[in-house]
Write a protein that holds these residues in place. Sequence first.
Motif, PDB file in Angstrom:
ATOM      1  N   VAL A  64       1.176 -22.862 -13.226  1.00  0.00           N
ATOM      2  CA  VAL A  64       0.990 -24.161 -14.036  1.00  0.00           C
ATOM      3  C   VAL A  64      -0.326 -24.935 -13.594  1.00  0.00           C
ATOM      4  O   VAL A  64      -0.700 -25.834 -14.194  1.00  0.00           O
ATOM      5  N   GLY A  65      -0.968 -24.309 -12.510  1.00  0.00           N
ATOM      6  CA  GLY A  65      -2.334 -24.985 -12.133  1.00  0.00           C
ATOM      7  C   GLY A  65      -2.416 -25.474 -10.752  1.00  0.00           C
ATOM      8  O   GLY A  65      -1.369 -25.109  -9.842  1.00  0.00           O
ATOM      9  N   ALA A  66      -3.167 -26.406 -10.665  1.00  0.00           N
ATOM     10  CA  ALA A  66      -3.230 -27.083  -9.008  1.00  0.00           C
ATOM     11  C   ALA A  66      -1.984 -27.895  -8.732  1.00  0.00           C
ATOM     12  O   ALA A  66      -1.461 -28.341  -9.581  1.00  0.00           O
ATOM     13  N   ASN A  67      -1.724 -27.873  -7.618  1.00  0.00           N
ATOM     14  CA  ASN A  67      -0.406 -28.808  -6.928  1.00  0.00           C
ATOM     15  C   ASN A  67      -1.011 -30.157  -7.156  1.00  0.00           C
ATOM     16  O   ASN A  67      -1.704 -30.941  -6.292  1.00  0.00           O
ATOM     17  N   LEU A  68      -0.603 -30.881  -8.396  1.00  0.00           N
ATOM     18  CA  LEU A  68      -0.854 -32.553  -8.615  1.00  0.00           C
ATOM     19  C   LEU A  68      -0.301 -33.321  -7.516  1.00  0.00           C
ATOM     20  O   LEU A  68      -0.677 -34.117  -7.318  1.00  0.00           O
ATOM     21  N   GLY A  69       0.840 -32.842  -7.244  1.00  0.00           N
ATOM     22  CA  GLY A  69       1.764 -33.946  -6.257  1.00  0.00           C
ATOM     23  C   GLY A  69       0.826 -34.009  -5.007  1.00  0.00           C
ATOM     24  O   GLY A  69       0.657 -35.210  -4.440  1.00  0.00           O
ATOM     25  N   LEU A  70       0.405 -32.866  -4.410  1.00  0.00           N
ATOM     26  CA  LEU A  70      -0.402 -32.950  -2.938  1.00  0.00           C
ATOM     27  C   LEU A  70      -1.726 -33.903  -3.416  1.00  0.00           C
ATOM     28  O   LEU A  70      -2.280 -34.522  -2.602  1.00  0.00           O
ATOM     29  N   ALA A  71      -2.563 -33.584  -4.628  1.00  0.00           N
ATOM     30  CA  ALA A  71      -3.727 -34.311  -5.228  1.00  0.00           C
ATOM     31  C   ALA A  71      -3.362 -35.859  -5.240  1.00  0.00           C
ATOM     32  O   ALA A  71      -4.093 -36.600  -4.772  1.00  0.00           O
ATOM     33  N   ILE A  85      -2.481 -38.630 -13.840  1.00  0.00           N
ATOM     34  CA  ILE A  85      -1.986 -37.776 -12.959  1.00  0.00           C
ATOM     35  C   ILE A  85      -0.459 -38.280 -12.647  1.00  0.00           C
ATOM     36  O   ILE A  85       0.699 -37.602 -12.544  1.00  0.00           O
ATOM     37  N   GLU A  86      -0.450 -39.593 -12.482  1.00  0.00           N
ATOM     38  CA  GLU A  86       1.034 -39.925 -12.054  1.00  0.00           C
ATOM     39  C   GLU A  86       1.742 -39.891 -13.051  1.00  0.00           C
ATOM     40  O   GLU A  86       3.075 -39.620 -13.168  1.00  0.00           O
ATOM     41  N   HIS A  87       1.376 -40.032 -14.515  1.00  0.00           N
ATOM     42  CA  HIS A  87       2.487 -40.003 -15.537  1.00  0.00           C
ATOM     43  C   HIS A  87       2.664 -38.644 -15.833  1.00  0.00           C
ATOM     44  O   HIS A  87       3.738 -38.098 -16.214  1.00  0.00           O
ATOM     45  N   MET A  88       1.726 -37.463 -15.632  1.00  0.00           N
ATOM     46  CA  MET A  88       2.029 -36.236 -15.679  1.00  0.00           C
ATOM     47  C   MET A  88       3.046 -35.715 -14.865  1.00  0.00           C
ATOM     48  O   MET A  88       4.136 -34.891 -15.012  1.00  0.00           O
TER      49      MET A  88
END
Length: 777
Positions: free
Chosen positions: A520-527, A765-768
Amino acid sequence: MKIERAAVIGAGVMGAGIAAHFANAGIPVVLLDIPAKEGDRSAIAKGAVAKMLKTDPAPFMHRGAAKLVTTGNLEDDLHLLADVDWIVEAIIENPAIKADLYKRIDPVRKAGSVVSSNTSTIPLAVLTEGQSDRFKSDFLITHFFNPPRYMRLLEIVGGPQTRADALAAVAGIGDRRLGKGVVHCKDTPGFIANRIGVLWIQAAVNAAIDLGLTVEEADAVGGRPMGIPKTGVFGLMDLVGLDLMPHIAKSMLATLPADDAYRGVMREHPVITKMIAEGYTGRKGKGGFYRINKAGGGKVKESVDLRTGAYAPSEKARLESVSSAGRDLRKLCEHPDKGGQFARRVLAQTLAYAASLVPQIADSIVAVDEGMRLGYAWKQGPFELIDRLGTAWFADLCKSEGIPVPALVETAAGRPFYRVEDGKLQHLTTAGVYDTVVRPDGVLLLSDVKRAAGKPVWKNASASLWDIGDGVLCVEFTSKMNAVDGDIMAAYGRAMKLIGDGKGDWKALVIHNEADNFSVGANLGLALFALNIGLWPQIEEMVEAGQRTYRALRYAPFPVVAAPSGMALGGGCEILLHSDHVQAHAETYVGLVEVGVGLIPAWGGCTEMLARHAKNPRAPRGPMPAVAKAFEIISTATVAKSAAEAKELLYFRSSDGVTMNRDRLLADAKAKALQLAENYTPPEKDSFVLPGPTARAALELAVEGFALQGKVTEHDKVVCAALADVLSGGPDADASKPVGEDAVLELERSAFMKLVHTNGTIDRIEHMLLTGKPLRN
């Protein structure tokens, strides 16, 4: 025999969908229906094709496939059947009407052509009664599941006179060209999947009403905890249509044995009868068990009260059994609340019924499990579910629910239905001994490789490296949703060290996994964590590390073949762009979607899309067309909805391969990797002629135009400006001097870092992460 051309008779939803899928496979197909009463006599078939071109999800994998469909009618165009090798009948489920059609087509069809019915309930013996011996030898049942493009199961039933080569030809085309999981069934009512599935649905409806569950509660228990799609039972009925269920029940009751367990389970419920009568037949009607109430201009999801039939706002199920059991199916069943009671009752009836039908409906439990996995999208089949519960525990459950313990469960005598012996998967037979599960030729599953190997060549928390034979190494993602993180980048690095120059023990690398989605792509949580505590150097290093790793793979001294299926988004798409070859499952959904979270592709995605569109021989010459096309695709987060569409958008090259059957994907990818490894030479680096600030200004002007139309938000403009700067080559670029790919990569990094400093991007990012949906800020 060869099957090169096909025909479908019946242009309803099912027949038209089958015709579309033949076209998806590159097989020319004739679609016939009755003549229209007025105007164009072939209007029904033509209208079906036109409707499919507007349908979402699309029956066609790409619009060009529709050109392979020739439409006509059953009075003027029967002669078209003389040129086809396989005729699929998909008309109304009425034996007399089918028999009349068969007598009409038999004299005009090509000698040796196969005729099959797409029936789901009528036995083959009934269908062939009164037909010629010639017809009987060419006739079989091919039961596709709806929608034909997306549902993988194809049940095949032959009769005592059906030619063996006809069965083999249809099974081969179904497997390799149409991408189906072919399951051979016996000529019994409902065959495999519907025989079990219809009882399962009825048992679940009965239990929900008897126990006083809401539809949300029933679907929460009977969905994901059991490895069943989140629609559960009531959501599934809404999808297929409530009005279909009484017809299926009537047909099943007309053909099932007198002592069949379904007869004791089947009940009519007044609330459902009333819903059907009032047009609440599911998604195709005014709503079903769930509906969207748009009164007052709003959109409120509502659900029906199973006791009164009244609608009220839908409320999320809150059951202790579901929250406490997690993935422990036995713990779910043992919980005393009504969710646990529901699970016990439904699983006992459904799984006992399935176990009692072998070998009546199929010779092995493997066919039954595959039928339910592929036909109803269950994660595990009935016998795999019994193994999760334990065969001895399940036998006790049957006794406690007043259900006779099936003979096959007694034969198991506490042993599992499946086991691994010497690295091979085995299944219990009706004789009480274990046989090895045999895969068809050309099928290589990573799950089998893992069983045989026992342990990977190397692994970390997010990835593993597996030896798939013949000197080919495979990277498997194992992170949540296969989100790309530093551990996956480390796995690539480790793979490159192991393979080295490709002249030693290892020759090539394949990137593949068997999850629902490739990545699904990059780890947004870590970002987001790094953003919130201001770890700007670490974020920039993450971007640089991704670029270094992907470019190292791009120019490695050995071939890299990616084999995706499902979603490959963002960073998951970028690794495909950097591979020497993509061998994609036909149902691969690819896109650079970073703008949805306020970012741009910064692991080389912009650079690669520029290169592909600059080299596109069909595009107009000059630097601006490539820039404009890459900008259009990336700025709109365009996702290809099939591998064929991915080629049109240049996410895939024209030389990349497409595998229709997912079970054959890894074998095809490995074969391509070995082919490329012979005398392999890495590609040369790209350079670009980019127009610079004038192009950026033109792109921003276009964005402003969309903003005036209300199609672009304020932060969209910020993101698009950053993207325009990258794709146009930056402030110093002009069309008189080439720009190297390293310079474009630097622009990607710079734009990315500027965007992560903006509040709009952080909000996105937070909303996603919170909702799973993009924020339009």
